[in-house]
Write an enzyme that holds these catalytic residues in place. Structure first.
Site, PDB file in Angstrom:
ATOM      1  N   HIS A 295      -1.622   1.573  -4.044  1.00  0.00           N
ATOM      2  CA  HIS A 295      -1.988   2.976  -3.845  1.00  0.00           C
ATOM      3  C   HIS A 295      -1.123   3.917  -4.674  1.00  0.00           C
ATOM      4  O   HIS A 295      -1.005   5.099  -4.353  1.00  0.00           O
ATOM      5  CB  HIS A 295      -1.923   3.328  -2.358  1.00  0.00           C
ATOM      6  CG  HIS A 295      -2.983   2.642  -1.538  1.00  0.00           C
ATOM      7  ND1 HIS A 295      -2.970   2.562  -0.157  1.00  0.00           N
ATOM      8  CD2 HIS A 295      -4.117   1.987  -1.928  1.00  0.00           C
ATOM      9  CE1 HIS A 295      -4.044   1.891   0.267  1.00  0.00           C
ATOM     10  NE2 HIS A 295      -4.732   1.520  -0.785  1.00  0.00           N
TER      11      HIS A 295
ATOM     12  N   GLY B 255       2.983  -4.625   8.891  1.00  0.00           N
ATOM     13  CA  GLY B 255       2.979  -3.173   9.094  1.00  0.00           C
ATOM     14  C   GLY B 255       1.803  -2.451   8.479  1.00  0.00           C
ATOM     15  O   GLY B 255       1.968  -1.350   7.961  1.00  0.00           O
TER      16      GLY B 255
ATOM     17  N   ALA C 211       8.964  -4.937  12.085  1.00  0.00           N
ATOM     18  CA  ALA C 211       9.236  -5.696  10.865  1.00  0.00           C
ATOM     19  C   ALA C 211      10.736  -5.825  10.595  1.00  0.00           C
ATOM     20  O   ALA C 211      11.220  -6.894  10.226  1.00  0.00           O
ATOM     21  CB  ALA C 211       8.546  -5.026   9.678  1.00  0.00           C
TER      22      ALA C 211
ATOM     23  N   VAL D 151       3.597   4.139  -1.070  1.00  0.00           N
ATOM     24  CA  VAL D 151       3.882   4.887  -2.291  1.00  0.00           C
ATOM     25  C   VAL D 151       5.380   5.171  -2.415  1.00  0.00           C
ATOM     26  O   VAL D 151       5.804   5.881  -3.313  1.00  0.00           O
ATOM     27  CB  VAL D 151       3.051   6.193  -2.341  1.00  0.00           C
ATOM     28  CG1 VAL D 151       1.568   5.861  -2.482  1.00  0.00           C
ATOM     29  CG2 VAL D 151       3.278   7.066  -1.102  1.00  0.00           C
TER      30      VAL D 151
ATOM     31  N   GLN E 101       0.848  -1.196   0.000  1.00  0.00           N
ATOM     32  CA  GLN E 101       0.000   0.000   0.000  1.00  0.00           C
ATOM     33  C   GLN E 101       0.885   1.247   0.000  1.00  0.00           C
ATOM     34  O   GLN E 101       0.382   2.359  -0.026  1.00  0.00           O
ATOM     35  CB  GLN E 101      -0.884   0.002   1.248  1.00  0.00           C
ATOM     36  CG  GLN E 101      -1.823  -1.177   1.317  1.00  0.00           C
ATOM     37  CD  GLN E 101      -2.399  -1.347   2.720  1.00  0.00           C
ATOM     38  OE1 GLN E 101      -3.338  -0.677   3.104  1.00  0.00           O
ATOM     39  NE2 GLN E 101      -1.798  -2.241   3.491  1.00  0.00           N
TER      40      GLN E 101
ATOM     41  N   CYS F 221       1.750  19.925 -17.801  1.00  0.00           N
ATOM     42  CA  CYS F 221       1.856  18.802 -18.736  1.00  0.00           C
ATOM     43  C   CYS F 221       2.443  19.282 -20.055  1.00  0.00           C
ATOM     44  O   CYS F 221       1.992  20.293 -20.607  1.00  0.00           O
ATOM     45  CB  CYS F 221       0.451  18.226 -18.951  1.00  0.00           C
ATOM     46  SG  CYS F 221       0.355  16.960 -20.226  1.00  0.00           S
TER      47      CYS F 221
ATOM     48  N   SER G 276      -2.345  -1.331   9.440  1.00  0.00           N
ATOM     49  CA  SER G 276      -3.428  -1.363  10.419  1.00  0.00           C
ATOM     50  C   SER G 276      -4.616  -2.162   9.907  1.00  0.00           C
ATOM     51  O   SER G 276      -5.477  -2.569  10.678  1.00  0.00           O
ATOM     52  CB  SER G 276      -3.866   0.071  10.765  1.00  0.00           C
ATOM     53  OG  SER G 276      -4.274   0.737   9.585  1.00  0.00           O
TER      54      SER G 276
HETATM   55  P1  OAD Z   1      -1.268   2.749   9.124  1.00  0.00           P
HETATM   56  O1  OAD Z   1      -0.565   3.954   9.663  1.00  0.00           O
HETATM   57  O2  OAD Z   1      -2.747   2.735   9.170  1.00  0.00           O
HETATM   58  O3  OAD Z   1      -0.766   1.452   9.919  1.00  0.00           O
HETATM   59  C1  OAD Z   1       0.618   1.262  10.120  1.00  0.00           C
HETATM   60  C2  OAD Z   1       0.815  -0.034  10.856  1.00  0.00           C
HETATM   61  O4  OAD Z   1       2.209  -0.235  10.974  1.00  0.00           O
HETATM   62  C3  OAD Z   1       0.235  -0.051  12.281  1.00  0.00           C
HETATM   63  O5  OAD Z   1      -0.470  -1.269  12.496  1.00  0.00           O
HETATM   64  C4  OAD Z   1       1.480   0.034  13.164  1.00  0.00           C
HETATM   65  O6  OAD Z   1       1.333  -0.636  14.407  1.00  0.00           O
HETATM   66  C5  OAD Z   1       2.488  -0.680  12.286  1.00  0.00           C
HETATM   67  N1  OAD Z   1       3.901  -0.389  12.568  1.00  0.00           N
HETATM   68  C6  OAD Z   1       4.473   0.703  13.095  1.00  0.00           C
HETATM   69  N2  OAD Z   1       5.811   0.549  13.174  1.00  0.00           N
HETATM   70  C7  OAD Z   1       6.086  -0.684  12.687  1.00  0.00           C
HETATM   71  C8  OAD Z   1       7.284  -1.453  12.502  1.00  0.00           C
HETATM   72  N3  OAD Z   1       8.489  -0.961  12.831  1.00  0.00           N
HETATM   73  N4  OAD Z   1       7.170  -2.679  11.961  1.00  0.00           N
HETATM   74  C9  OAD Z   1       5.965  -3.204  11.622  1.00  0.00           C
HETATM   75  N5  OAD Z   1       4.821  -2.527  11.777  1.00  0.00           N
HETATM   76  C10 OAD Z   1       4.875  -1.288  12.297  1.00  0.00           C
HETATM   77  O7  OAD Z   1      -0.696   2.505   7.657  1.00  0.00           O
HETATM   78  P2  OAD Z   1      -1.306   1.604   6.502  1.00  0.00           P
HETATM   79  O8  OAD Z   1      -2.035   0.444   7.059  1.00  0.00           O
HETATM   80  O9  OAD Z   1      -0.235   1.387   5.513  1.00  0.00           O
HETATM   81  O10 OAD Z   1      -3.486   5.290   1.810  1.00  0.00           O
HETATM   82  O11 OAD Z   1      -2.369   2.606   5.873  1.00  0.00           O
HETATM   83  C11 OAD Z   1      -3.147   2.192   4.783  1.00  0.00           C
HETATM   84  C12 OAD Z   1      -3.410   3.364   3.892  1.00  0.00           C
HETATM   85  O12 OAD Z   1      -3.991   4.442   4.651  1.00  0.00           O
HETATM   86  C13 OAD Z   1      -2.171   4.000   3.290  1.00  0.00           C
HETATM   87  O13 OAD Z   1      -1.700   3.323   2.140  1.00  0.00           O
HETATM   88  C14 OAD Z   1      -2.639   5.371   2.964  1.00  0.00           C
HETATM   89  C15 OAD Z   1      -3.417   5.697   4.206  1.00  0.00           C
HETATM   90  O14 OAD Z   1      -4.467   6.610   4.025  1.00  0.00           O
HETATM   91  C16 OAD Z   1      -3.447   6.220   0.874  1.00  0.00           C
HETATM   92  O15 OAD Z   1      -2.736   7.201   0.972  1.00  0.00           O
HETATM   93  C17 OAD Z   1      -4.332   5.947  -0.280  1.00  0.00           C
END
Ligand code: OAD
Length: 251
Positions: free
Chosen positions: A118, A194, A238, A102, A100, A154, A196
């Site tokens: 994403h 990593g 991770a 970028v 997910q 563009c 949520s």
């Molecule tokens: P989140 O910020 O929602 O979740 C991050 C996760 O990483 C959480 O569960 C943390 O506990 C975990 N975390 C933190 N440090 C870590 C580490 N060192 N090792 C492993 N895990 C760790 O981020 P995403 O789930 O990626 O979308 O969010 C999903 C989407 O929401 C993103 O792609 C973005 C956002 O809005 C867009 O921008 C379209």
């Protein structure tokens, strides 16, 4: 022990998929979205920065914020988690990483089979005609949160360029999504690292995999929305946990 079980699952897997989120890049110094205090959506307003309406309203604000993030990524380095997944793919070429994120840290660590659900900070396109564009220079945006920067124009139609990321309310790139869904259906092991698990449709991939018979392993220091449908949960960072799991699985 959970870690031994997981290494064993990886060892025996014939097709492994990893679904990664912002947490996989956290130890590279890139902020996640929802971690308390440090998360981007804790400090910045997604409605002002990550929607098509926000870009229409104030393109310079949005472009400048993404340039700040691109500058952060440009100076970040892949961590042990990115390298471990690349090592797994080198040994087992059918491995696929569905991210997910970028950023480009999976690719810089050596992963080749990477699907970006994403989009990417590095693939801007024209907001009017859709033409893809390239960046000429690495940005140097020192101000935390970025500063207003007018988007470039563009070369084909003169429209404003927009970041090549998926914003709230926008569909995922369909080719990447279809390949990710197919991988979730055919893999026998899904490592969820990593994320949520709060953003759909990416967060539905573990359930698709589980229903298709795969083991689902969550690696995260905190509880996630995927935990309850997982086969195993390993609480840890991770970059610390994955290198051990994958080395043990491949030895
Ligand atoms: P989140 O910020 O929602 O979740 C991050 C996760 O990483 C959480 O569960 C943390 O506990 C975990 N975390 C933190 N440090 C870590 C580490 N060192 N090792 C492993 N895990 C760790 O981020 P995403 O789930 O990626 O979308 O969010 C999903 C989407 O929401 C993103 O792609 C973005 C956002 O809005 C867009 O921008 C379209």
């Amino acid at each position: 022990m959970v870690a031994n079980d997981i290494s064993d699952l990886i060892h025996r897997s014939e097709q492994t998929m990893a679904l990664t989120g912002a947490g996989v890049s956290a130890e590279s110094g890139l902020a996640t979205f929802r971690d308390t205090l440090t998360g981007l959506w804790e400090r910045f307003d997604a409605a002002q920065l990550a929607t098509p309406e926000a870009f229409e309203r104030d393109p310079a604000l949005v472009w400048g914020w993404y340039e700040w993030r691109r500058a952060k990524v440009a100076t970040a380095k892949p961590n042990g988690a990115h390298f471990a997944l690349a090592q797994l793919e080198a040994a087992r070429p059918q491995t696929v990483v569905v991210t997910q994120n970028v950023d480009d840290l999976h690719e810089r660590a050596g992963s080749r089979n990477v699907l970006h659900l994403h989009g990417s900070l590095f693939t801007p396109r024209c907001a009017r005609c859709g033409r893809p564009h390239r960046f000429d220079a690495t940005p140097t945006v020192e101000t935390e949160g970025g500063r207003r920067i007018e988007p470039p124009r563009c070369s084909a139609c003169g429209g404003q360029l927009r970041p090549g990321v998926v914003w709230f309310g926008e569909p995922l790139p369909s080719a990447a999504w279809q390949k990710a869904e197919a991988a979730a259906t055919t893999s026998d092991l899904l490592l969820v690292v990593g994320t949520s698990g709060l953003v759909q449709p990416a967060a539905s991939l573990p359930l698709i995999a589980r229903r298709a018979g795969a083991s689902v392993v969550v690696i995260d220091p905190h509880p996630t929305a995927i935990d309850e449908i997982s086969t195993r949960c390993l609480r840890g960072k991770a970059g610390e946990v994955l290198p051990h799991l994958i080395s043990a699985a491949l030895s």
